[in-house]
Design a protein around this motif. Structure first.
Motif, short mmCIF file in Angstrom:
data_model
loop_
_atom_site.label_atom_id
_atom_site.label_comp_id
_atom_site.label_asym_id
_atom_site.label_seq_id
_atom_site.Cartn_x
_atom_site.Cartn_y
_atom_site.Cartn_z
N LEU A 107 0.83 -1.20 0.00
CA LEU A 107 0.00 0.00 0.00
C LEU A 107 0.87 1.26 0.00
O LEU A 107 0.58 2.22 -0.73
N LYS A 108 1.94 1.24 0.79
CA LYS A 108 2.85 2.39 0.84
C LYS A 108 3.46 2.65 -0.53
O LYS A 108 3.53 3.80 -0.97
N SER A 109 3.89 1.60 -1.22
CA SER A 109 4.49 1.80 -2.54
C SER A 109 3.43 2.26 -3.55
O SER A 109 3.71 3.10 -4.42
N LEU A 110 2.22 1.77 -3.42
CA LEU A 110 1.14 2.19 -4.31
C LEU A 110 0.82 3.67 -4.09
O LEU A 110 0.64 4.44 -5.06
N LEU A 111 0.74 4.10 -2.85
CA LEU A 111 0.48 5.51 -2.55
C LEU A 111 1.61 6.41 -3.05
O LEU A 111 1.36 7.52 -3.54
N LYS A 112 2.84 5.94 -2.97
CA LYS A 112 3.99 6.71 -3.45
C LYS A 112 3.90 6.90 -4.97
O LYS A 112 4.14 8.00 -5.49
N ILE A 113 3.54 5.85 -5.68
CA ILE A 113 3.38 5.94 -7.14
C ILE A 113 2.26 6.91 -7.48
O ILE A 113 2.41 7.75 -8.38
N ALA A 114 1.15 6.82 -6.78
CA ALA A 114 0.02 7.72 -7.02
C ALA A 114 0.43 9.17 -6.77
O ALA A 114 0.10 10.07 -7.55
N GLU A 115 1.18 9.40 -5.70
CA GLU A 115 1.67 10.74 -5.37
C GLU A 115 2.57 11.28 -6.46
O GLU A 115 2.48 12.45 -6.85
N ASN A 116 3.46 10.42 -6.98
CA ASN A 116 4.37 10.83 -8.05
C ASN A 116 3.61 11.21 -9.32
O ASN A 116 4.14 11.93 -10.16
N ASN A 117 2.39 10.73 -9.47
CA ASN A 117 1.59 11.02 -10.64
C ASN A 117 0.49 12.04 -10.37
O ASN A 117 -0.47 12.15 -11.12
N GLY A 118 0.60 12.79 -9.26
CA GLY A 118 -0.30 13.90 -8.99
C GLY A 118 -1.51 13.58 -8.15
O GLY A 118 -2.38 14.43 -7.97
N LEU A 119 -1.62 12.36 -7.62
CA LEU A 119 -2.77 11.98 -6.80
C LEU A 119 -2.43 12.19 -5.33
O LEU A 119 -1.43 11.69 -4.84
N VAL A 159 -7.48 13.85 -4.54
CA VAL A 159 -7.36 15.04 -5.39
C VAL A 159 -6.28 14.74 -6.43
O VAL A 159 -5.20 14.29 -6.08
N LEU A 160 -6.61 14.96 -7.70
CA LEU A 160 -5.66 14.75 -8.78
C LEU A 160 -5.28 16.11 -9.36
O LEU A 160 -6.13 16.79 -9.94
N ASN A 161 -4.02 16.48 -9.16
CA ASN A 161 -3.51 17.77 -9.69
C ASN A 161 -4.45 18.92 -9.36
O ASN A 161 -4.88 19.67 -10.24
N ASP A 162 -4.79 19.06 -8.10
CA ASP A 162 -5.63 20.14 -7.56
C ASP A 162 -7.10 20.06 -8.00
O ASP A 162 -7.84 21.02 -7.83
N LEU A 164 -10.60 17.79 -7.46
CA LEU A 164 -11.18 16.74 -6.63
C LEU A 164 -11.59 15.56 -7.50
O LEU A 164 -12.35 15.70 -8.44
N LEU A 165 -11.03 14.40 -7.18
CA LEU A 165 -11.36 13.19 -7.91
C LEU A 165 -12.51 12.46 -7.20
O LEU A 165 -13.44 11.99 -7.83
N ARG A 166 -12.39 12.38 -5.87
CA ARG A 166 -13.45 11.76 -5.07
C ARG A 166 -13.43 12.42 -3.69
O ARG A 166 -12.39 12.51 -3.05
N PRO A 167 -14.61 12.87 -3.20
CA PRO A 167 -14.63 13.48 -1.88
C PRO A 167 -14.49 12.42 -0.79
O PRO A 167 -14.84 11.26 -0.98
N ALA A 168 -13.98 12.83 0.35
CA ALA A 168 -13.87 11.93 1.49
C ALA A 168 -15.25 11.78 2.12
O ALA A 168 -15.98 12.76 2.29
N LEU A 169 -15.63 10.55 2.44
CA LEU A 169 -16.89 10.31 3.16
C LEU A 169 -16.58 10.37 4.64
O LEU A 169 -15.76 9.59 5.14
#
Length: 175
Positions: A107-119, A159-162, A164-169
């Protein structure tokens, strides 16, 4: 009839004929020159038109390739995550703690990849409710919390590049 014009001598039309003939030949040469230039210009226009059409086709092909392979970098970065998940599933034995640790690392590596791509993950626990980024699904009693403060996150937002992709519930504190 005889020519009575004192300015034009008898025999002058014959003398003018060689000059007219020379002028006619010069005009014919000029017409031939202009026709050759016209043919050359037509040829140039046709070549330029063909070149523009070829460039348009190349651009269209390049755009199509870019669309087809736009996610190549992202998917290439995700391959180690897939490998990690497959290796975790292939392990027959093992205690819950090690499996949990493996899932946490994946999960940590997946979140890092997402962060590197603007998520960016939206985890608003303890923050005031922001209707632009949070979706309140319930209000709960929360002693010690300010009203409209997020006390529980049911599903994190993204949030993708500023944008909102999906709001937090979230669940928020009652007044």
């Amino acid at each position: 009839m005889q020519n009575n014009d004192p300015q034009v001598p008898n025999g002058a039309p014959e003398a003018a004929a060689p000059d007219a003939q020379a002028e006619l030949e010069a005009l014919k040469a000029r017409v031939a020159e202009l026709e050759a230039a016209n043919v050359e210009l037509r040829d140039t226009v046709l070549r330029e038109k063909a070149e523009i059409e070829n460039q348009r086709r190349r651009l269209h092909r390049d755009l199509e390739q870019a669309r087809r392979f736009a996610n190549e970098k992202l998917l290439n970065e995700l391959l180690p995550v897939y490998d990690g998940l497959e290796m975790g599933l292939s392990v027959e034995g093992g205690d819950v703690a090690s499996v949990r640790e493996g899932i946490a690392l994946t999960l940590k590596s997946l979140l890092k990849i997402a962060e590197n791509n603007g998520l960016v993950q939206v985890d608003p626990l303890g923050q005031p409710l922001d209707p632009e980024r949070h979706h309140a699904v319930s209000m709960v009693e929360a002693p010690g919390q300010a009203p409209n403060t997020v006390v529980s996150v049911l599903q994190k937002g993204y949030v993708l590049n500023d944008r909102l992709l999906r709001p937090a519930l979230v669940a928020v504190a009652k007044d």
